[in-house]
Design a protein around this motif. Structure first.
Motif, PDB file in Angstrom:
ATOM      1  N   ASN A  53      28.710   6.678  -4.561  1.00 22.83           N
ATOM      2  CA  ASN A  53      27.638   7.553  -5.034  1.00 22.83           C
ATOM      3  C   ASN A  53      28.046   9.020  -4.983  1.00 22.83           C
ATOM      4  N   GLY A  54      29.316   9.295  -5.298  1.00 19.66           N
ATOM      5  CA  GLY A  54      29.831  10.648  -5.356  1.00 19.66           C
ATOM      6  C   GLY A  54      30.271  11.228  -4.022  1.00 19.66           C
ATOM      7  N   VAL A  55      30.106  10.497  -2.928  1.00 20.33           N
ATOM      8  CA  VAL A  55      30.480  10.987  -1.601  1.00 20.33           C
ATOM      9  C   VAL A  55      31.822  10.369  -1.205  1.00 20.33           C
ATOM     10  N   PRO A  56      32.834  11.209  -0.901  1.00 25.33           N
ATOM     11  CA  PRO A  56      34.144  10.667  -0.519  1.00 25.33           C
ATOM     12  C   PRO A  56      34.112   9.990   0.850  1.00 25.33           C
ATOM     13  N   HIS A  57      34.856   8.886   0.969  1.00 23.69           N
ATOM     14  CA  HIS A  57      34.944   8.157   2.229  1.00 23.69           C
ATOM     15  C   HIS A  57      36.382   7.984   2.694  1.00 23.69           C
ATOM     16  N   VAL A  58      37.303   7.818   1.779  1.00 19.19           N
ATOM     17  CA  VAL A  58      38.715   7.710   2.128  1.00 19.19           C
ATOM     18  C   VAL A  58      39.474   8.679   1.242  1.00 19.19           C
ATOM     19  N   ARG A  59      40.281   9.539   1.871  1.00 15.37           N
ATOM     20  CA  ARG A  59      41.077  10.499   1.113  1.00 15.37           C
ATOM     21  C   ARG A  59      42.369   9.856   0.612  1.00 15.37           C
ATOM     22  N   THR A  60      43.046   9.118   1.491  1.00 12.00           N
ATOM     23  CA  THR A  60      44.292   8.470   1.094  1.00 12.00           C
ATOM     24  C   THR A  60      44.547   7.263   1.988  1.00 12.00           C
ATOM     25  N   GLN A  61      45.216   6.268   1.424  1.00 11.84           N
ATOM     26  CA  GLN A  61      45.628   5.097   2.185  1.00 11.84           C
ATOM     27  C   GLN A  61      46.937   4.602   1.591  1.00 11.84           C
ATOM     28  N   GLU A 143      63.870 -13.067   8.161  1.00  6.98           N
ATOM     29  CA  GLU A 143      63.876 -11.680   8.617  1.00  6.98           C
ATOM     30  C   GLU A 143      62.492 -11.259   9.120  1.00  6.98           C
ATOM     31  N   THR A 144      62.487 -10.380  10.100  1.00  4.04           N
ATOM     32  CA  THR A 144      61.251  -9.828  10.645  1.00  4.04           C
ATOM     33  C   THR A 144      60.871  -8.614   9.813  1.00  4.04           C
ATOM     34  N   ILE A 145      59.614  -8.590   9.351  1.00  6.68           N
ATOM     35  CA  ILE A 145      59.145  -7.499   8.500  1.00  6.68           C
ATOM     36  C   ILE A 145      57.953  -6.831   9.175  1.00  6.68           C
ATOM     37  N   ARG A 146      57.953  -5.494   9.198  1.00  6.31           N
ATOM     38  CA  ARG A 146      56.840  -4.714   9.723  1.00  6.31           C
ATOM     39  C   ARG A 146      56.067  -4.129   8.545  1.00  6.31           C
ATOM     40  N   LEU A 147      54.759  -4.196   8.625  1.00  8.94           N
ATOM     41  CA  LEU A 147      53.907  -3.569   7.628  1.00  8.94           C
ATOM     42  C   LEU A 147      53.026  -2.564   8.357  1.00  8.94           C
ATOM     43  N   VAL A 148      53.053  -1.309   7.906  1.00  8.19           N
ATOM     44  CA  VAL A 148      52.282  -0.236   8.515  1.00  8.19           C
ATOM     45  C   VAL A 148      51.295   0.282   7.476  1.00  8.19           C
ATOM     46  N   GLN A 149      50.052   0.469   7.898  1.00  8.11           N
ATOM     47  CA  GLN A 149      49.029   1.019   7.018  1.00  8.11           C
ATOM     48  C   GLN A 149      48.624   2.386   7.555  1.00  8.11           C
ATOM     49  N   TYR A 150      48.578   3.386   6.667  1.00  4.16           N
ATOM     50  CA  TYR A 150      48.102   4.717   7.019  1.00  4.16           C
ATOM     51  C   TYR A 150      46.821   4.969   6.239  1.00  4.16           C
ATOM     52  N   THR A 151      45.759   5.379   6.924  1.00  2.00           N
ATOM     53  CA  THR A 151      44.496   5.673   6.254  1.00  2.00           C
ATOM     54  C   THR A 151      43.949   6.995   6.752  1.00  2.00           C
ATOM     55  N   ASP A 152      43.622   7.895   5.827  1.00  5.84           N
ATOM     56  CA  ASP A 152      42.964   9.166   6.137  1.00  5.84           C
ATOM     57  C   ASP A 152      41.509   9.001   5.708  1.00  5.84           C
ATOM     58  N   VAL A 153      40.637   8.736   6.671  1.00  4.49           N
ATOM     59  CA  VAL A 153      39.235   8.439   6.404  1.00  4.49           C
ATOM     60  C   VAL A 153      38.400   9.700   6.542  1.00  4.49           C
ATOM     61  N   ASP A 154      37.529   9.940   5.589  1.00  3.33           N
ATOM     62  CA  ASP A 154      36.573  11.049   5.628  1.00  3.33           C
ATOM     63  C   ASP A 154      35.190  10.473   5.360  1.00  3.33           C
ATOM     64  N   LEU A 155      34.657   9.719   6.312  1.00  5.47           N
ATOM     65  CA  LEU A 155      33.365   9.076   6.108  1.00  5.47           C
ATOM     66  C   LEU A 155      32.265  10.110   5.892  1.00  5.47           C
ATOM     67  N   PHE A 156      31.552   9.931   4.821  1.00  4.35           N
ATOM     68  CA  PHE A 156      30.411  10.776   4.474  1.00  4.35           C
ATOM     69  C   PHE A 156      30.756  12.259   4.453  1.00  4.35           C
ATOM     70  N   ASN A 157      31.990  12.562   4.015  1.00  6.66           N
ATOM     71  CA  ASN A 157      32.440  13.935   3.870  1.00  6.66           C
ATOM     72  C   ASN A 157      32.568  14.649   5.209  1.00  6.66           C
ATOM     73  N   SER A 158      32.735  13.908   6.303  1.00  9.62           N
ATOM     74  CA  SER A 158      32.874  14.522   7.624  1.00  9.62           C
ATOM     75  C   SER A 158      34.345  14.584   7.981  1.00  9.62           C
ATOM     76  N   TYR A 159      34.910  15.754   7.949  1.00  9.37           N
ATOM     77  CA  TYR A 159      36.347  15.918   8.200  1.00  9.37           C
ATOM     78  C   TYR A 159      36.647  15.916   9.697  1.00  9.37           C
ATOM     79  N   ALA A 160      35.644  15.900  10.546  1.00  7.95           N
ATOM     80  CA  ALA A 160      35.869  15.832  11.990  1.00  7.95           C
ATOM     81  C   ALA A 160      36.215  14.442  12.304  1.00  7.95           C
TER      82      ALA A 160
END
Length: 160
Positions: A53-61, A143-160
């Protein structure tokens, strides 16, 4: 072919899917009701701008892959082999995406995205769900494989 079938394809069958790959994949917009999501399969940022609804929640993943003794690298550094979009609910807009990346030294990696959201104009709380399925095809040498996930979350536009 459905996204789940594309991601479940055995590694040996990947050669048959080569014609489905565009020369270069531009950012892809997924939308479902009030939810919007942009994914750039060839960018280290990967998923960007998930809004409800126009409100950002995740900036990047993004997803990174590594093998025993080696560094992690972003999936975007691998060869993008297959890009497949899907309209699972039949409303005429893309709400699903399947990607397959190949690795020169190991089995391919598949990632699937499925976005759902409340209908536009729905009463009550607005909701959105993003399902992400990651599949690392079997390696013959164990082979052993590692998977790493990076998420920059901005729930309800709250950058804190």
């Amino acid at each position: 072919m459905s996204l789940s079938r594309a991601l479940a394809a055995p590694a040996a069958a990947l050669g048959l899917l080569a014609a489905a790959l565009p020369a270069s994949a531009a950012p892809i917009l997924l939308e479902n009701g009030v939810a919007f999501l942009e994914i750039d399969p060839e960018s280290p940022d990967g998923l960007t701008g998930w809004t409800v609804n126009g409100v950002p929640h995740v900036r990047t993943q993004s997803f990174w892959i590594g093998t025993a003794g080696g560094p992690e690298i972003p999936l975007s550094d691998l060869s993008l082999f297959l890009v497949q979009t899907d309209d699972a609910d039949g409303d005429g807009v893309t709400d699903g995406l399947g990607l397959i990346y190949t690795r020169p030294d190991g089995p391919p990696v598949g990632i699937g995205y499925k976005l759902t959201g409340s209908a536009i104009g729905a009463s009550g709380p607005l909701v959105s769900e993003l399902r992400i399925d990651v599949r690392i095809f079997e390696s013959e040498d164990g082979e052993t494989i590692r998977l790493v996930q990076y998420t920059d979350v901005d729930l309800f536009n709250s950058y804190a």
